[in-house]
Motif scaffolding. Structure first.
Motif, PDB file in Angstrom:
ATOM      1  N   GLU A  96      33.600  28.815  52.545  1.00  0.00           N
ATOM      2  CA  GLU A  96      32.294  29.292  51.959  1.00  0.00           C
ATOM      3  C   GLU A  96      31.800  30.742  52.225  1.00  0.00           C
ATOM      4  O   GLU A  96      31.327  31.380  51.615  1.00  0.00           O
ATOM      5  CB  GLU A  96      31.280  28.388  52.868  1.00  0.00           C
ATOM      6  N   GLN A  97      32.312  31.017  53.587  1.00  0.00           N
ATOM      7  CA  GLN A  97      32.168  32.351  53.923  1.00  0.00           C
ATOM      8  C   GLN A  97      33.035  33.524  53.020  1.00  0.00           C
ATOM      9  O   GLN A  97      32.529  34.351  52.490  1.00  0.00           O
ATOM     10  CB  GLN A  97      32.588  32.732  55.152  1.00  0.00           C
ATOM     11  N   ALA A 146      32.678  37.413  48.544  1.00  0.00           N
ATOM     12  CA  ALA A 146      33.039  37.610  47.175  1.00  0.00           C
ATOM     13  C   ALA A 146      31.860  38.125  46.352  1.00  0.00           C
ATOM     14  O   ALA A 146      31.756  38.747  45.579  1.00  0.00           O
ATOM     15  CB  ALA A 146      33.918  36.799  46.473  1.00  0.00           C
ATOM     16  N   GLN A 147      30.766  37.117  46.620  1.00  0.00           N
ATOM     17  CA  GLN A 147      29.531  37.245  45.713  1.00  0.00           C
ATOM     18  C   GLN A 147      29.010  38.545  46.128  1.00  0.00           C
ATOM     19  O   GLN A 147      28.362  39.133  45.292  1.00  0.00           O
ATOM     20  CB  GLN A 147      28.762  36.052  45.983  1.00  0.00           C
ATOM     21  N   PHE A 148      28.919  38.928  47.482  1.00  0.00           N
ATOM     22  CA  PHE A 148      28.216  40.039  47.830  1.00  0.00           C
ATOM     23  C   PHE A 148      28.811  41.464  47.358  1.00  0.00           C
ATOM     24  O   PHE A 148      28.245  42.200  46.706  1.00  0.00           O
ATOM     25  CB  PHE A 148      28.385  40.355  49.463  1.00  0.00           C
ATOM     26  N   CYS A 149      30.354  41.280  47.317  1.00  0.00           N
ATOM     27  CA  CYS A 149      30.966  42.374  46.826  1.00  0.00           C
ATOM     28  C   CYS A 149      30.864  42.517  45.289  1.00  0.00           C
ATOM     29  O   CYS A 149      30.666  43.633  44.757  1.00  0.00           O
ATOM     30  CB  CYS A 149      32.491  42.126  46.906  1.00  0.00           C
ATOM     31  N   SER A 150      30.739  41.641  44.371  1.00  0.00           N
ATOM     32  CA  SER A 150      30.428  41.599  43.053  1.00  0.00           C
ATOM     33  C   SER A 150      29.031  42.014  42.628  1.00  0.00           C
ATOM     34  O   SER A 150      28.889  42.648  41.742  1.00  0.00           O
ATOM     35  CB  SER A 150      30.842  40.427  42.379  1.00  0.00           C
ATOM     36  N   CYS A 151      28.051  41.698  43.731  1.00  0.00           N
ATOM     37  CA  CYS A 151      26.561  41.977  43.472  1.00  0.00           C
ATOM     38  C   CYS A 151      26.739  43.576  43.617  1.00  0.00           C
ATOM     39  O   CYS A 151      25.923  44.204  42.830  1.00  0.00           O
ATOM     40  CB  CYS A 151      25.680  41.102  44.180  1.00  0.00           C
TER      41      CYS A 151
END
Length: 58
Positions: free
Chosen positions: A16-17, A22-27
């Motif tokens: 989950e982390q 990964a979502q933070f980096c892509s955003c």
């Protein structure tokens, strides 16, 4: 005498982390690319207009 110490850490994240990181980096990458594209448009539109810089108030 100055003594310097070095500490080495390792991040052990669960699935989950890892997904959230990964979502933070892509955003972050998406926002940076959009801002860069916007600045290119502003620069090209103001290039022949006395080199004005557009400032956005927050």
């Amino acid at each position: 005498m100055l003594i310097r110490k070095v500490f080495k850490f390792e991040i052990r994240s669960n699935g989950e982390q890892q997904g959230k990181m990964a979502q933070f980096c892509s955003c972050s990458c998406f926002v940076f690319n959009k801002a860069l594209d916007w600045r290119k448009i502003v620069y090209s539109s103001n290039y022949n207009k006395d080199q004005q810089i557009l400032v956005i108030e927050q």
